[in-house]
Scaffold this motif. Structure first.
Motif, PDB file in Angstrom:
ATOM      1  N   THR A  73      -6.517   2.679  -6.846  1.00 58.40           N
ATOM      2  CA  THR A  73      -6.156   3.992  -6.312  1.00 58.40           C
ATOM      3  C   THR A  73      -7.414   4.754  -5.923  1.00 58.40           C
ATOM      4  OG1 THR A  73      -4.211   4.105  -7.753  1.00 58.40           O
ATOM      5  CG2 THR A  73      -4.945   6.161  -6.752  1.00 58.40           C
ATOM      6  N   MET A  74      -7.337   5.460  -4.800  1.00 61.60           N
ATOM      7  CA  MET A  74      -8.426   6.334  -4.373  1.00 61.60           C
ATOM      8  C   MET A  74      -7.835   7.548  -3.678  1.00 61.60           C
ATOM      9  SD  MET A  74     -11.854   5.516  -2.072  1.00 61.60           S
ATOM     10  CE  MET A  74     -12.536   4.435  -3.342  1.00 61.60           C
ATOM     11  N   SER A  75      -8.447   8.711  -3.930  1.00 63.80           N
ATOM     12  CA  SER A  75      -7.933   9.956  -3.369  1.00 63.80           C
ATOM     13  C   SER A  75      -9.022  10.703  -2.619  1.00 63.80           C
ATOM     14  CB  SER A  75      -7.380  10.860  -4.482  1.00 63.80           C
ATOM     15  OG  SER A  75      -6.339  10.227  -5.204  1.00 63.80           O
ATOM     16  N   ALA A  76      -8.598  11.587  -1.727  1.00 65.03           N
ATOM     17  CA  ALA A  76      -9.507  12.472  -1.001  1.00 65.03           C
ATOM     18  C   ALA A  76      -8.932  13.881  -1.051  1.00 65.03           C
ATOM     19  CB  ALA A  76      -9.677  12.015   0.448  1.00 65.03           C
TER      20      ALA A  76
ATOM     21  N   VAL B 294       0.852  -1.179   0.000  1.00 62.97           N
ATOM     22  CA  VAL B 294       0.000   0.000   0.000  1.00 62.97           C
ATOM     23  C   VAL B 294       0.891   1.232   0.000  1.00 62.97           C
ATOM     24  CG1 VAL B 294      -1.870   1.219   1.170  1.00 62.97           C
ATOM     25  CG2 VAL B 294      -1.716  -1.272   1.339  1.00 62.97           C
ATOM     26  N   GLU B 295       0.762   2.066  -1.022  1.00 64.74           N
ATOM     27  CA  GLU B 295       1.533   3.298  -1.112  1.00 64.74           C
ATOM     28  C   GLU B 295       0.678   4.482  -0.695  1.00 64.74           C
ATOM     29  OE1 GLU B 295       4.787   2.641  -4.632  1.00 64.74           O
ATOM     30  OE2 GLU B 295       2.788   3.315  -5.223  1.00 64.74           O
ATOM     31  N   PHE B 296       1.291   5.429   0.002  1.00 64.36           N
ATOM     32  CA  PHE B 296       0.617   6.643   0.450  1.00 64.36           C
ATOM     33  C   PHE B 296       1.182   7.828  -0.330  1.00 64.36           C
ATOM     34  CE2 PHE B 296       1.321   3.977   4.382  1.00 64.36           C
ATOM     35  CZ  PHE B 296       0.141   3.270   4.226  1.00 64.36           C
ATOM     36  N   LEU B 297       0.300   8.620  -0.909  1.00 62.60           N
ATOM     37  CA  LEU B 297       0.716   9.726  -1.753  1.00 62.60           C
ATOM     38  C   LEU B 297       0.195  11.048  -1.217  1.00 62.60           C
ATOM     39  CD1 LEU B 297       0.043   7.083  -3.703  1.00 62.60           C
ATOM     40  CD2 LEU B 297       0.785   8.664  -5.474  1.00 62.60           C
ATOM     41  N   GLN B 298       1.040  12.063  -1.290  1.00 63.08           N
ATOM     42  CA  GLN B 298       0.673  13.423  -0.899  1.00 63.08           C
ATOM     43  C   GLN B 298       0.845  14.321  -2.126  1.00 63.08           C
ATOM     44  OE1 GLN B 298       2.332  14.841   2.814  1.00 63.08           O
ATOM     45  NE2 GLN B 298       2.551  16.911   2.019  1.00 63.08           N
ATOM     46  N   ASP B 299      -0.278  14.835  -2.606  1.00 62.40           N
ATOM     47  CA  ASP B 299      -0.270  15.653  -3.826  1.00 62.40           C
ATOM     48  C   ASP B 299       0.412  14.924  -4.982  1.00 62.40           C
ATOM     49  OD1 ASP B 299      -1.605  17.746  -2.586  1.00 62.40           O
ATOM     50  OD2 ASP B 299       0.244  18.683  -1.900  1.00 62.40           O
ATOM     51  N   GLY B 300       0.113  13.621  -5.096  1.00 58.15           N
ATOM     52  CA  GLY B 300       0.626  12.829  -6.207  1.00 58.15           C
ATOM     53  C   GLY B 300       2.009  12.254  -6.017  1.00 58.15           C
ATOM     54  N   GLN B 301       2.696  12.577  -4.930  1.00 58.55           N
ATOM     55  CA  GLN B 301       4.047  12.083  -4.680  1.00 58.55           C
ATOM     56  C   GLN B 301       4.029  11.025  -3.572  1.00 58.55           C
ATOM     57  OE1 GLN B 301       6.677  13.094  -6.610  1.00 58.55           O
ATOM     58  NE2 GLN B 301       5.138  14.277  -7.746  1.00 58.55           N
ATOM     59  N   VAL B 302       4.703   9.909  -3.804  1.00 57.76           N
ATOM     60  CA  VAL B 302       4.756   8.829  -2.809  1.00 57.76           C
ATOM     61  C   VAL B 302       5.572   9.291  -1.601  1.00 57.76           C
ATOM     62  CG1 VAL B 302       5.501   6.474  -2.348  1.00 57.76           C
ATOM     63  CG2 VAL B 302       4.547   7.059  -4.586  1.00 57.76           C
ATOM     64  N   VAL B 303       4.962   9.173  -0.418  1.00 58.05           N
ATOM     65  CA  VAL B 303       5.636   9.599   0.814  1.00 58.05           C
ATOM     66  C   VAL B 303       5.825   8.444   1.792  1.00 58.05           C
ATOM     67  CG1 VAL B 303       4.885  11.992   0.640  1.00 58.05           C
ATOM     68  CG2 VAL B 303       3.421  10.335   1.814  1.00 58.05           C
ATOM     69  N   GLY B 304       5.319   7.260   1.460  1.00 60.49           N
ATOM     70  CA  GLY B 304       5.486   6.114   2.346  1.00 60.49           C
ATOM     71  C   GLY B 304       4.761   4.903   1.796  1.00 60.49           C
ATOM     72  N   GLU B 305       5.023   3.749   2.403  1.00 63.57           N
ATOM     73  CA  GLU B 305       4.353   2.524   1.987  1.00 63.57           C
ATOM     74  C   GLU B 305       4.280   1.562   3.164  1.00 63.57           C
ATOM     75  OE1 GLU B 305       7.422  -0.560   0.101  1.00 63.57           O
ATOM     76  OE2 GLU B 305       7.094   1.214  -1.170  1.00 63.57           O
ATOM     77  N   ARG B 306       3.391   0.579   3.022  1.00 59.76           N
ATOM     78  CA  ARG B 306       3.208  -0.436   4.058  1.00 59.76           C
ATOM     79  C   ARG B 306       2.717  -1.724   3.395  1.00 59.76           C
ATOM     80  NH1 ARG B 306      -0.521   1.585   8.725  1.00 59.76           N
ATOM     81  NH2 ARG B 306       1.237   3.034   8.834  1.00 59.76           N
TER      82      ARG B 306
ATOM     83  N   ALA C 283      -4.803  13.618  -0.738  1.00 60.64           N
ATOM     84  CA  ALA C 283      -4.202  12.468  -0.049  1.00 60.64           C
ATOM     85  C   ALA C 283      -4.705  11.219  -0.764  1.00 60.64           C
ATOM     86  CB  ALA C 283      -4.610  12.450   1.420  1.00 60.64           C
ATOM     87  N   SER C 284      -3.789  10.351  -1.187  1.00 59.45           N
ATOM     88  CA  SER C 284      -4.160   9.194  -2.002  1.00 59.45           C
ATOM     89  C   SER C 284      -3.576   7.906  -1.440  1.00 59.45           C
ATOM     90  CB  SER C 284      -3.670   9.372  -3.450  1.00 59.45           C
ATOM     91  OG  SER C 284      -4.098  10.602  -3.997  1.00 59.45           O
ATOM     92  N   VAL C 285      -4.254   6.810  -1.781  1.00 65.54           N
ATOM     93  CA  VAL C 285      -3.794   5.464  -1.430  1.00 65.54           C
ATOM     94  C   VAL C 285      -3.745   4.659  -2.723  1.00 65.54           C
ATOM     95  CG1 VAL C 285      -4.287   3.385  -0.095  1.00 65.54           C
ATOM     96  CG2 VAL C 285      -4.845   5.630   0.852  1.00 65.54           C
TER      97      VAL C 285
END
Length: 227
Positions: free
Chosen positions: A130-133, A78-90, A116-118
């Motif tokens: 992918t889903m964003s808020a 699972v990747e976490f994105l902030q404004d389209g940029q990957v900032v972390g994963e799990r 904020a996207s997953v």
């Protein structure tokens, strides 16, 4: 009656078709499966935010529900994105047909609109990987203080205001609070401009105000009752 389903590769959601309460259940059900190397699918089904208007420089928690539509378990990245940029994963271990919730914290350094996207590893269906808020970062929390023109602000409220002011002066990293005092009628349009309503003890709450405050809370606003 016959039921023809064009399969979206999430057949596990139809396992309890007989419990849908249909007055005339279909006598025959036909599945039209599209040709794919694998029909196992994992989806981001929901993304929620701890606040849709977070403070600049303060953490925002993002929650994501991940569901696995398959007959066997799967480990997924699972990747976490902030404004389209990957900032972390799990990495998450998912059981067949079940959901798992993951969360992560973001911090925005500039006011304005953000996302904020997953995102999951690609699988049979790309559109649900992918889903964003959307959110809007703000530099200050707007607080509307509802008081009474007849009685004035209560002593307890004044003490709380002094305490807030001292904390903001002592802690540079603390989010700023912007207070507006109002003793007249409170309209729905007025409430939309604030994140929090501080109800002073001197303010009489009639039925109309109670209704508007209830709607304000339902829309995500905060309410503080002064002692």
């Amino acid at each position: 009656m016959e039921l023809i389903l064009l399969c979206d590769d999430q057949a596990l959601t139809w396992n309890d078709l007989e419990q849908t309460g249909m007055a005339d259940p279909p006598r025959k059900t036909y599945w039209l499966n599209t040709p794919m190397p694998s029909h196992a699918n994992t989806a981001v089904t929901k993304v929620t935010l701890s606040s849709e208007r977070p403070l600049v420089g303060h953490p925002l928690r993002v929650f994501a529900d991940i569901r696995h539509y398959a007959d066997e378990g799967r480990d997924v990245r699972v990747e976490f994105l902030q404004d389209g940029q990957v900032v972390g994963e799990r990495r998450v271990s998912l059981l067949p047909g079940l959901s798992e919730q993951v969360w992560f914290d973001l911090q925005f350094d500039a006011p304005g609109p953000h996302t904020a996207s997953v995102r999951l590893d690609p699988d049979a269906l790309a559109y649900d990987d992918t889903m964003s808020a959307g959110l809007e970062a703000v530099e200050a929390i707007s607080v509307l203080v509802l008081g009474s023109s007849d009685v004035g602000t209560s002593t307890n409220t004044l003490m709380l205001f002094d305490a807030f002011q001292e904390m903001q002066e002592e802690q540079a990293g603390m989010g700023r609070l912007s207070f507006t005092y109002h003793s007249g009628d409170c309209t729905a349009d007025m409430l939309r401009g604030y994140e929090v309503v501080f109800l002073d003890a001197s303010r009489r709450v009639d039925k109309l105000l109670a209704t508007r405050l209830t709607e304000f809370i339902a829309a995500g606003g905060g309410l503080v009752l002064a002692p």
